[in-house]
Design an enzyme around this catalytic site. Structure first.
Site, PDB file in Angstrom:
ATOM      1  N   SER A  90       0.844  -1.195   0.000  1.00  0.00           N
ATOM      2  CA  SER A  90       0.000   0.000   0.000  1.00  0.00           C
ATOM      3  C   SER A  90       0.879   1.244   0.000  1.00  0.00           C
ATOM      4  CB  SER A  90      -0.912   0.008   1.230  1.00  0.00           C
ATOM      5  OG  SER A  90      -1.739   1.151   1.233  1.00  0.00           O
ATOM      6  N   HIS A 104      -2.113   7.230  -4.834  1.00  0.00           N
ATOM      7  CA  HIS A 104      -2.402   6.059  -4.003  1.00  0.00           C
ATOM      8  C   HIS A 104      -2.205   4.817  -4.855  1.00  0.00           C
ATOM      9  CE1 HIS A 104      -5.526   2.921  -3.076  1.00  0.00           C
ATOM     10  NE2 HIS A 104      -4.844   2.930  -1.945  1.00  0.00           N
ATOM     11  N   ASN A 106      -2.251   0.273  -4.378  1.00  0.00           N
ATOM     12  CA  ASN A 106      -2.455  -0.860  -3.493  1.00  0.00           C
ATOM     13  C   ASN A 106      -2.630  -2.135  -4.319  1.00  0.00           C
ATOM     14  OD1 ASN A 106      -4.589  -2.786  -2.120  1.00  0.00           O
ATOM     15  ND2 ASN A 106      -3.597  -1.672  -0.451  1.00  0.00           N
ATOM     16  N   TYR A 107      -1.882  -3.178  -3.978  1.00  0.00           N
ATOM     17  CA  TYR A 107      -2.041  -4.481  -4.635  1.00  0.00           C
ATOM     18  C   TYR A 107      -1.999  -5.561  -3.565  1.00  0.00           C
ATOM     19  CZ  TYR A 107      -1.672  -1.840  -8.848  1.00  0.00           C
ATOM     20  OH  TYR A 107      -1.933  -0.910  -9.834  1.00  0.00           O
ATOM     21  N   GLY A 262      -5.932  -4.432  12.782  1.00  0.00           N
ATOM     22  CA  GLY A 262      -4.687  -4.071  12.125  1.00  0.00           C
ATOM     23  C   GLY A 262      -3.976  -2.968  12.884  1.00  0.00           C
ATOM     24  N   ARG A 263      -2.807  -2.626  12.408  1.00  0.00           N
ATOM     25  CA  ARG A 263      -2.005  -1.613  13.093  1.00  0.00           C
ATOM     26  C   ARG A 263      -2.520  -0.221  12.708  1.00  0.00           C
ATOM     27  NH1 ARG A 263       3.028   1.192  12.306  1.00  0.00           N
ATOM     28  NH2 ARG A 263       4.147   1.431  14.271  1.00  0.00           N
ATOM     29  N   GLU A 265      -1.590   2.895  13.221  1.00  0.00           N
ATOM     30  CA  GLU A 265      -0.672   3.872  12.648  1.00  0.00           C
ATOM     31  C   GLU A 265      -0.437   3.605  11.159  1.00  0.00           C
ATOM     32  OE1 GLU A 265       0.831   6.693  13.793  1.00  0.00           O
ATOM     33  OE2 GLU A 265      -0.602   6.450  15.425  1.00  0.00           O
ATOM     34  N   SER A 266      -0.331   2.331  10.787  1.00  0.00           N
ATOM     35  CA  SER A 266      -0.102   1.989   9.386  1.00  0.00           C
ATOM     36  C   SER A 266      -1.354   2.204   8.549  1.00  0.00           C
ATOM     37  CB  SER A 266       0.366   0.537   9.261  1.00  0.00           C
ATOM     38  OG  SER A 266       1.592   0.357   9.931  1.00  0.00           O
TER      39      SER A 266
END
Length: 321
Positions: A90, A104, A106-107, A262-263, A265-266
């Site tokens: 991402s 942006h 994302n894959y 999920g995290r 911050e990420s």
């Protein structure tokens, strides 16, 4: 090597290659890496760039996460099965200069398993889209042509279908169906079959990810030294507000990350560093700010009228930077 292991290697190689190209483009800032682990299973590598010559804030992240399918996932994400696996790359980049677009990318690959840990379902998704603050038709043409060429090498039906998907996904439905930017490609839930197996979709995702540098970096190089005013920066922050609205209200990736622990911050790395939410702000009719807003309200077929002369002129200008 299994398909899953192969895909993990692909996204890590893409992360390395793209980070190197962006550091070279910026000329000052470098990526810092934050490795993290998810208690329920998996983890990732978050790489962040900030306060550079070109990039005010950005991230190139990989994640490899897995776990049990929870009741919340079944009800809210409509996912069934016993266990799941997700792996992806991402990217979000917010430039300093308002004449350089945000981008942006994302894959990803997703798998579901039954109680015996047998694969029940596999699908692929991804895309790359451009969010300029000022509209340059030649930049839009270059970006879309790069991804049309990429798609056409696999299937001539992909670009028109995935371009339409992109136009209809990155939408702030609550703002008169205003698009976040000028699109690109977007696909999801692409399942392997007899004609397009798992290796086909991995090759396609890899090729699209590799095309990111060709599609975006020449635009950055062309615009990064453009002089700008405080008014240009003000407008950039207004439009960044629309970016935030989409990511927090409509984006399925944000929802999936938060619902699967999920995290944070990420996941929220995609948000720009500074934004403005000004009550009922409207650009003056006929201005450059008005033109980009109109392009977001009314998606265009950017390649419908492009000529060979336009392609060659853009390439010549880009190569002279």
């Amino acid at each position: 090597m299994s398909a899953k292991e192969n895909w993990i290697e692909i996204i890590h190689n893409m992360q390395n290659k793209i980070c190197a190209a962006l550091e070279l483009c910026d000329g000052k800032a470098t990526f810092t890496e934050d490795k993290w682990e998810r208690p329920e299973g998996g983890g990732g590598k978050t790489r962040v760039i900030a306060n550079g010559n070109v990039f005010e804030k950005g991230g190139v992240n990989t994640s490899i996460v897995f776990g049990d399918v929870t009741e919340a996932m079944k009800t809210q994400l409509k996912i069934d099965g016993a266990k799941w696996f997700a792996c992806g790359l991402s990217i979000v980049l917010h430039p300093v200069n308002p004449f350089v677009p945000t981008v942006h990318c994302n894959y990803r690959m997703f798998e579901l398993y039954n109680e015996k840990e047998e694969v029940m379902d596999t699908w692929f998704g991804g895309g790359t889209d451009l969010t300029p603050y000022y509209l340059f038709k030649e930049d839009a043409n270059h970006f879309h042509q790069t991804y049309k060429n990429t798609c056409d090498a696999f299937d001539a039906t992909f670009y028109p279908a995935f371009k339409k998907n992109c136009d209809n996904y990155f939408v702030n439905w609550h703002r008169n169906e205003e698009r976040r930017g000028i699109g690109g490609i977007f696909y999801d839930y692409q399942r392997p079959d007899e004609t397009k197996d798992v290796h086909f979709w991995m090759r396609f995702g890899k090729t699209c990810g590799d095309a990111f540098i060709e599609a975006y970096v020449p635009i950055v190089e062309k615009r990064k030294a453009t002089a700008y005013t405080a008014a240009n920066k003000y407008w950039q922050e207004i439009r960044r507000g629309r970016y935030v609205e989409f990511n927090l209200v409509h984006d399925r990736g944000t929802l999936f990350g938060l619902k699967t622990n999920g995290r944070t911050e990420s996941i929220l790395m995609s948000l720009p560093p500074t934004v403005r939410f000004e009550y009922n702000y409207q650009p003056v009719y006929g201005t450059e700010e008005y033109k980009i807003q109109e392009a977001c309200l009314h998606p265009r077929e950017w390649l419908a009228a492009i000529t060979e002369e336009e392609k060659n002129a853009w390439a010549k200008k880009s190569n002279s930077c």
